[in-house]
Design an enzyme around this catalytic site. Structure first.
Site, mmCIF file in Angstrom:
data_model
loop_
_atom_site.group_PDB
_atom_site.id
_atom_site.type_symbol
_atom_site.label_atom_id
_atom_site.label_comp_id
_atom_site.label_asym_id
_atom_site.label_seq_id
_atom_site.Cartn_x
_atom_site.Cartn_y
_atom_site.Cartn_z
ATOM 1 N N ASP A 1 12.442 13.029 48.346
ATOM 2 C CA ASP A 1 13.555 13.363 49.241
ATOM 3 C C ASP A 1 14.890 12.904 48.655
ATOM 4 O OD1 ASP A 1 11.941 14.417 51.172
ATOM 5 O OD2 ASP A 1 12.249 12.819 52.636
ATOM 6 N N ARG B 1 14.387 21.093 45.255
ATOM 7 C CA ARG B 1 14.590 21.575 46.627
ATOM 8 C C ARG B 1 16.083 21.419 46.906
ATOM 9 N NH1 ARG B 1 11.317 18.100 49.957
ATOM 10 N NH2 ARG B 1 13.037 16.858 50.714
HETATM 11 C C1 LIG Z 1 12.546 21.509 54.152
HETATM 12 C C2 LIG Z 1 13.763 20.669 54.308
HETATM 13 C C3 LIG Z 1 13.854 19.469 53.642
HETATM 14 C C4 LIG Z 1 15.004 18.691 53.761
HETATM 15 N N1 LIG Z 1 15.105 17.544 53.038
HETATM 16 C C5 LIG Z 1 16.262 16.852 53.044
HETATM 17 C C6 LIG Z 1 16.447 15.728 52.194
HETATM 18 O O1 LIG Z 1 15.554 15.334 51.445
HETATM 19 N N2 LIG Z 1 17.659 15.092 52.226
HETATM 20 C C7 LIG Z 1 18.682 15.505 53.049
HETATM 21 O O2 LIG Z 1 19.771 14.921 53.000
HETATM 22 N N3 LIG Z 1 18.517 16.551 53.876
HETATM 23 C C8 LIG Z 1 17.347 17.230 53.906
HETATM 24 N N4 LIG Z 1 17.199 18.311 54.738
HETATM 25 C C9 LIG Z 1 18.222 18.571 55.793
HETATM 26 C C10 LIG Z 1 19.392 19.380 55.265
HETATM 27 O O3 LIG Z 1 20.187 18.589 54.400
HETATM 28 C C11 LIG Z 1 20.282 19.899 56.403
HETATM 29 O O4 LIG Z 1 20.818 18.795 57.107
HETATM 30 C C12 LIG Z 1 19.578 20.791 57.399
HETATM 31 O O5 LIG Z 1 18.670 21.651 56.758
HETATM 32 C C13 LIG Z 1 20.618 21.653 58.172
HETATM 33 O O6 LIG Z 1 21.324 22.464 57.298
HETATM 34 P P1 LIG Z 1 21.086 24.052 57.147
HETATM 35 O O7 LIG Z 1 20.975 24.333 55.702
HETATM 36 O O8 LIG Z 1 19.966 24.490 57.981
HETATM 37 O O9 LIG Z 1 22.428 24.727 57.563
HETATM 38 P P2 LIG Z 1 23.468 24.557 58.747
HETATM 39 O O10 LIG Z 1 24.657 25.308 58.318
HETATM 40 O O11 LIG Z 1 23.618 23.108 59.124
HETATM 41 O O12 LIG Z 1 22.744 25.287 59.926
HETATM 42 C C14 LIG Z 1 22.546 26.697 59.915
HETATM 43 C C15 LIG Z 1 21.918 27.089 61.242
HETATM 44 O O13 LIG Z 1 20.595 26.563 61.264
HETATM 45 C C16 LIG Z 1 20.241 26.131 62.539
HETATM 46 N N5 LIG Z 1 19.976 24.680 62.505
HETATM 47 C C17 LIG Z 1 20.271 23.835 61.487
HETATM 48 N N6 LIG Z 1 19.862 22.576 61.783
HETATM 49 C C18 LIG Z 1 19.326 22.649 63.012
HETATM 50 C C19 LIG Z 1 18.744 21.697 63.883
HETATM 51 N N7 LIG Z 1 18.621 20.411 63.547
HETATM 52 N N8 LIG Z 1 18.285 22.130 65.084
HETATM 53 C C20 LIG Z 1 18.382 23.436 65.442
HETATM 54 N N9 LIG Z 1 18.933 24.376 64.668
HETATM 55 C C21 LIG Z 1 19.399 24.004 63.474
HETATM 56 C C22 LIG Z 1 21.405 26.464 63.437
HETATM 57 O O14 LIG Z 1 21.231 27.724 63.981
HETATM 58 C C23 LIG Z 1 22.585 26.490 62.479
HETATM 59 O O15 LIG Z 1 23.640 27.260 62.959
HETATM 60 C C24 LIG Z 1 16.067 19.104 54.616
HETATM 61 C C25 LIG Z 1 15.980 20.326 55.273
HETATM 62 C C26 LIG Z 1 14.865 21.111 55.128
HETATM 63 C C27 LIG Z 1 14.821 22.411 55.835
#
Ligand SMILES: Cc1cc2nc3c(=O)[nH]c(=O)nc-3n(C[C@H](O)[C@H](O)[C@H](O)COP(=O)(O)OP(=O)(O)OC[C@H]3O[C@@H](n4cnc5c(N)ncnc54)[C@H](O)[C@@H]3O)c2cc1C
Length: 310
Positions: A133, A183
């Site tokens: 991560d 990732r």
């Molecule tokens: C498989 C996976 C692994 C990850 N690993 C890490 C990691 O190791 N380190 C790290 O810092 N971050 C990690 N993340 C979290 C990531 O950094 C983001 O904070 C998270 O994915 C939200 O960003 P987004 O790309 O979905 O886009 P955004 O622009 O934030 O969201 C796009 C849309 O997605 C939906 N959405 C996003 N988040 C949510 C939520 N919590 N609840 C409901 N709807 C939501 C909403 O509709 C939003 O409008 C991970 C995420 C995923 C999917």
């Protein structure tokens, strides 16, 4: 206003007083269950088996971070080895994702390295994959050093990079010669403007730039890339960019969190893309859950609804 709320929720994610009190409240526990099938690895594996029926791979992760006791870190490594054995025996397509702070990086590089290598050895033996991560920015150098160290011995490992950090383009360029597995996420921690883009617009733009580099690597078959996002516009854009490069759907990989964008996950899998869903489990869910709320403060309404529903 949203930015302020995000900052407040991320502050809350690190607040011990809040953690101790909020975690015990029944309505908070009910709200959390939307994002995790249960607190045990058995519940997560059970869900992985179900997701497998929709051709979705699971990515299992034990919640918890910042372990400062060597025995506790060794317990985490032991737990992951058991989980790898269990998924290999039960058969679902599943990988694991670990946090170096949970494997003892705050005690020392060697402690975390020994724990990680013990996990990688079992994963290799059982044909499974281990992701590292991305945590707060203070840990990026440590995580990349660790990845370089283990990648020279194990191919079954990948590392997460965050598009909100200014440094990530350079980090990605430096990793490419390793034929890495990456990732790509936007980033979930509270970071100062000295290290991370404060504006979401810039985080999203940087994600696209990094994604182009990764897609070029996928086309050359030099990189495994998992695009971890729920951003539908971004997903459509990645699909197009990949198609323009002649990348087959089966070689393009998306990753999402359990309970978020479920319909999108199923549609992507049905279209023939590789889809991975991160299932978190464990009792230490408070900071993780606060980060999920910070990503979408509208989720607070969901928590409030659970406050009044039984
Ligand atoms: C498989 C996976 C692994 C990850 N690993 C890490 C990691 O190791 N380190 C790290 O810092 N971050 C990690 N993340 C979290 C990531 O950094 C983001 O904070 C998270 O994915 C939200 O960003 P987004 O790309 O979905 O886009 P955004 O622009 O934030 O969201 C796009 C849309 O997605 C939906 N959405 C996003 N988040 C949510 C939520 N919590 N609840 C409901 N709807 C939501 C909403 O509709 C939003 O409008 C991970 C995420 C995923 C999917």
């Amino acid at each position: 206003m949203t930015g302020l709320l995000r900052k407040l929720l991320l502050w809350g994610s690190e607040n011990v007083f809040l953690k101790e009190r909020m975690s015990r409240l029944a309505f908070v526990q009910r709200a959390v269950s939307r994002f995790m099938p249960g607190e045990t690895s058995e519940a997560a594996i059970e869900e992985a088996v179900k997701l497998g029926e929709s051709r979705i791979t699971s990515l299992l992760t034990l919640l918890g971070e910042n372990v400062t006791d060597a025995d506790e870190a060794a317990d985490v490594a032991r737990h992951y080895r058991t989980v790898l054995e269990a998924i290999a025996d039960r058969g679902p397509e599943a990988e694991i994702s670990v946090k170096l702070t949970q494997l003892g990086i705050n005690i020392g590089h060697d402690v975390a390295a020994a724990n990680l290598q013990s996990i990688l050895a079992v994963a290799e033996e059982r044909g499974r994959f281990v992701w590292i991560d991305a945590e707060a920015s203070a840990y990026v150098d440590k995580a990349l050093d660790m990845y370089r160290a283990v990648r020279s011995r194990y191919v079954n490992t990948g590392v997460c990079l965050q598009s909100y950090l200014y440094r990530t383009a350079g980090d990605l360029a430096a990793l490419l010669p390793l034929n890495p597995s990456i990732r790509l996420v936007k980033g979930a921690y509270a970071e100062p403007p000295e290290v991370a883009f404060p504006r979401k617009k810039d985080v999203d733009r940087n994600y696209r730039e990094l994604a182009k580099t990764l897609l070029d690597g996928v086309r050359r078959r030099e990189v495994r890339a998992a695009f971890a996002t729920h951003d539908e516009r971004l997903i459509r854009w990645i699909e197009e960019e990949a198609a323009q490069r002649g990348i087959a759907r089966g070689d393009l990989e998306f990753a999402m969190l359990y309970g978020i964008g479920t319909a999108e996950q199923e549609e992507l899998a049905a279209k023939g893309y590789r889809v991975e869903v991160l299932i978190s489990y464990g009792t230490a869910w408070f900071p993780w859950y606060m980060r999920r709320l910070a990503e979408r403060p509208a989720n607070l309404w969901f928590v409030m609804k659970k406050m009044v529903s039984s």
